[in-house]
Design an enzyme around this catalytic site. Structure first.
Site, PDB file in Angstrom:
ATOM      1  CD  GLU A 244      -3.007  -0.976   0.289  1.00 26.87           C
ATOM      2  OE1 GLU A 244      -3.065   0.051  -0.422  1.00 26.87           O
ATOM      3  OE2 GLU A 244      -3.827  -1.892   0.191  1.00 26.87           O
ATOM      4  CB  CYS A 278      -1.756   6.974   1.477  1.00 29.20           C
ATOM      5  SG  CYS A 278      -3.151   6.142   2.245  1.00 29.20           S
TER       6      CYS A 278
HETATM    7  P1  NAD Z   1       8.565   4.834   4.548  1.00 29.36           P
HETATM    8  O1  NAD Z   1       8.463   4.084   3.267  1.00 29.36           O
HETATM    9  O2  NAD Z   1       9.724   5.712   4.757  1.00 29.36           O
HETATM   10  O3  NAD Z   1       8.582   3.818   5.788  1.00 29.36           O
HETATM   11  C1  NAD Z   1       7.567   2.874   5.988  1.00 29.36           C
HETATM   12  C2  NAD Z   1       8.108   1.710   6.800  1.00 29.36           C
HETATM   13  O4  NAD Z   1       9.091   1.023   6.017  1.00 29.36           O
HETATM   14  C3  NAD Z   1       8.807   2.130   8.099  1.00 29.36           C
HETATM   15  O5  NAD Z   1       8.490   1.204   9.112  1.00 29.36           O
HETATM   16  C4  NAD Z   1      10.279   2.040   7.726  1.00 29.36           C
HETATM   17  O6  NAD Z   1      11.127   1.829   8.824  1.00 29.36           O
HETATM   18  C5  NAD Z   1      10.268   0.836   6.783  1.00 29.36           C
HETATM   19  N1  NAD Z   1      11.417   0.739   5.885  1.00 29.36           N
HETATM   20  C6  NAD Z   1      12.241   1.730   5.455  1.00 29.36           C
HETATM   21  N2  NAD Z   1      13.198   1.217   4.668  1.00 29.36           N
HETATM   22  C7  NAD Z   1      13.005  -0.115   4.582  1.00 29.36           C
HETATM   23  C8  NAD Z   1      13.674  -1.192   3.915  1.00 29.36           C
HETATM   24  N3  NAD Z   1      14.744  -0.990   3.176  1.00 29.36           N
HETATM   25  N4  NAD Z   1      13.167  -2.438   4.051  1.00 29.36           N
HETATM   26  C9  NAD Z   1      12.061  -2.661   4.786  1.00 29.36           C
HETATM   27  N5  NAD Z   1      11.394  -1.689   5.469  1.00 29.36           N
HETATM   28  C10 NAD Z   1      11.851  -0.430   5.357  1.00 29.36           C
HETATM   29  O7  NAD Z   1       7.184   5.611   4.699  1.00 29.36           O
HETATM   30  P2  NAD Z   1       6.769   6.652   5.830  1.00 29.36           P
HETATM   31  O8  NAD Z   1       7.516   7.921   5.587  1.00 29.36           O
HETATM   32  O9  NAD Z   1       6.861   5.997   7.154  1.00 29.36           O
HETATM   33  O10 NAD Z   1       5.203   6.854   5.498  1.00 29.36           O
HETATM   34  C11 NAD Z   1       4.726   7.745   4.537  1.00 29.36           C
HETATM   35  C12 NAD Z   1       4.431   7.039   3.223  1.00 29.36           C
HETATM   36  O11 NAD Z   1       3.492   5.985   3.430  1.00 29.36           O
HETATM   37  C13 NAD Z   1       3.777   7.942   2.190  1.00 29.36           C
HETATM   38  O12 NAD Z   1       4.380   7.768   0.938  1.00 29.36           O
HETATM   39  C14 NAD Z   1       2.339   7.477   2.145  1.00 29.36           C
HETATM   40  O13 NAD Z   1       1.651   7.717   0.962  1.00 29.36           O
HETATM   41  C15 NAD Z   1       2.493   6.030   2.413  1.00 29.36           C
HETATM   42  N6  NAD Z   1       1.210   5.477   2.911  1.00 29.36           N
HETATM   43  C16 NAD Z   1       0.451   4.690   2.080  1.00 29.36           C
HETATM   44  C17 NAD Z   1      -0.788   4.215   2.511  1.00 29.36           C
HETATM   45  C18 NAD Z   1      -1.660   3.329   1.632  1.00 29.36           C
HETATM   46  O14 NAD Z   1      -2.531   2.646   2.182  1.00 29.36           O
HETATM   47  N7  NAD Z   1      -1.503   3.307   0.337  1.00 29.36           N
HETATM   48  C19 NAD Z   1      -1.237   4.545   3.771  1.00 29.36           C
HETATM   49  C20 NAD Z   1      -0.448   5.346   4.587  1.00 29.36           C
HETATM   50  C21 NAD Z   1       0.785   5.802   4.138  1.00 29.36           C
END
Ligand code: NAD
Length: 477
Positions: A244, A278
């Site tokens: 997502e 999002c």
């Molecule tokens: P992010 O991608 O930076 O981090 C999300 C998670 O992934 C965190 O727990 C982080 O520690 C982990 N992560 C980071 N690098 C990783 C790796 N190499 N391997 C595995 N895990 C890793 O996102 P964020 O800044 O925490 O959240 C904001 C983003 O989330 C926005 O782009 C938003 O659109 C998206 N989002 C999407 C939805 C949806 O349902 N489509 C809902 C909410 C947020």
């Protein structure tokens, strides 16, 4: 000062083997709230081993048993809704009027999953075969900071409904909310190892979950960039993925819409969750000959929106989650001005008159609206994740559809119209996972997820549950 030093592994709170301390910051003041000790690869492997061992028995449980566990999780979290809501205010910057709703939404996820499980058909006739839907195995759950509790409850609940066990890696920036949540869920008394939680960095804990051969599936919510890294890593062991990801959702106001309703709705959709959502409707598409009218009423309405102290009942927008996010959003506002968009309201810097004075150190952004935005501008194409709205204009329905679809994303779209046939015709041509017409609310019975770079797979309902199951066809049975 908060000091979180444990992970939740095999039904117990255990001291972290990792040593790195991560500072937890109050976004309203940028004051230190405390520290969390981040997990390392060994912590992650311990959690995976616990989930693998628990899967043997948990995968054989009945529908009735799982329904009972889900109810217990719901009851346990409901009893702690108040502290969860308080943690969201303190650590995420949720306005106090919104945080109890967010806490209730998180808790309710277990009931939505229960509903999907009650009606789910695990054995089906297909062709001449009997097809059995079996639990996939150990599932890794990786969540972002913008709705950490909600995503944990949804993903973990769905895994449990399917008979899977989980290792959860919440956002490291949501450690206080996670602690409150896990302490509550522990009270539900699930068998040890069914859910495990390791707080840590994405490139340490998240990467190990992606790599490890005993993890069968990853359910991730977060940015598109991280989603791509996970998908690339997951393919080595052929893990199933539900991703997502980001969005840049279009909100189309048609000329026959009731503008008195459509404009406030557009602001709500753009600025929900402090603009850190999002599915925020951040591209507002309006008929070219109605632009002046829209600008005037949007300016008026946005200037009534209260930004500031999360503890005030009338605050609609709190601070952005971190200084980094604040700077990122400032960068987008600057780029909008530099690329020639017209600033209708808002702009760079903090809002005026923040009270108390300590809030001036916080990550508060002026809700900002740009008009005369063109399709190629960064503020029309990139996900900003803050309260910034871009207005674009169109001449015909076809052009509105073309602009809406001119995005790498495809998560959500909004339409306002008094002509349902026209609205439905447009909805059918939008390349997005969901369309909301005239403010129709979120529905947990319908699938949620993205087209294009907004993700892979869907959550909620029957389709969401199927994503945690593997169909096995038995011929000649
Ligand atoms: P992010 O991608 O930076 O981090 C999300 C998670 O992934 C965190 O727990 C982080 O520690 C982990 N992560 C980071 N690098 C990783 C790796 N190499 N391997 C595995 N895990 C890793 O996102 P964020 O800044 O925490 O959240 C904001 C983003 O989330 C926005 O782009 C938003 O659109 C998206 N989002 C999407 C939805 C949806 O349902 N489509 C809902 C909410 C947020």
């Amino acid at each position: 000062m908060v000091n979180i030093t444990t992970h939740y592994i095999n039904g117990q709170f255990v001291e972290s083997k990792g040593q790195e301390k991560f500072g937890l910051i109050n976004p309203s003041s940028n004051q230190l709230l405390g520290h969390v000790t981040l997990g390392n690869v060994e912590d992650t492997q311990d959690a995976i081993a616990a989930a693998k061992a628990a899967f043997k028995t948990f995968s054989t449980t009945t529908r009735e048993e799982r329904l009972d566990w889900l109810q217990r999780l719901y009851d346990a979290l409901k009893a702690r809704a108040q502290p969860l809501s308080e943690a969201m205010v303190e650590e995420f910057g949720a306005p106090v009027k919104k945080s109890p709703i967010a806490a209730a939404f998180s808790t309710d996820e277990f009931l939505h999953v229960k509903k999907a499980l009650s009606n789910f058909n695990f054995v089906r006739e297909m062709g001449n075969a009997k097809v059995i839907f079996e639990p996939l195995g150990v599932t890794a759950v990786i969540t972002p900071w913008n709705s950490n509790a909600l995503f944990i409850c949804r993903k973990m609940g769905t895994a449990i409904a399917a008979g899977c066990t989980t290792v959860i890696k919440p956002s490291e920036m949501s450690a206080i909310q996670t602690q409150v949540l896990v302490e509550a869920l522990h009270e539900a008394g699930l068998p040890p190892g069914v859910f495990n939680v390791v707080v840590g960095r994405g490139d340490v804990v998240g990467a190990e979950l992606t790599r490890h051969p005993d993890v069968a599936k990853i359910s991730f919510t977060g940015s598109t960039a991280t989603g791509k890294t996970i998908a690339k890593g997951a393919v080595d062991t052929m893990k199933r993925v539900t991703l997502e990801l980001g969005g840049k959702s279009a909100n189309i106001i048609l000329d026959d819409a009731d503008f008195a309703k459509a404009i406030p709705l557009a602001i709500m959709n753009a600025f929900l969750n402090n603009g850190e959502a999002c599915n925020a409707g951040t591209r507002l598409l309006v008929p070219e000959d109605r632009l002046d009218e829209v600008k005037k009423s949007i300016k008026h309405a946005v200037e009534q929106v209260k930004v500031g102290n999360c503890l005030d009942e009338d605050t609609f927008i709190g601070p952005l989650v971190s200084r980094k996010q604040y700077e990122r959003v400032q960068g987008y506002i600057k780029s909008g001005v530099e690329e020639g968009a017209e600033l209708v309201t808002g702009g760079l810097g903090h809002p005026q008159g923040l009270s108390p004075k300590s809030l001036e150190e916080g990550n508060f952004v002026r809700p900002t609206v740009f008009a005369n935005v063109t399709r190629n501008m960064r503020i029309a194409q990139e996900e900003i994740f803050g309260p910034v709205l871009s207005i674009l204009t169109y001449k015909t329905d076809e052009e509105a559809i073309e602009i809406a679809n001119d995005s790498i994303y495809g998560l959500y779209a909004y339409i306002s119209s008094s002509d349902m046939e026209r609205a439905n015709r447009i909805a059918s041509q939008l390349q997005v996972g969901r369309v909301s017409i005239n403010g129709a609310p979120h529905d947990t019975g319908a699938p949620f997820g993205g087209f294009k770079q907004s993700g892979i797979g869907r959550e909620y309902g029957e389709i969401g549950l199927e994503a945690y199951l593997e169909p096995k066809a038995i011929l000649g049975s």
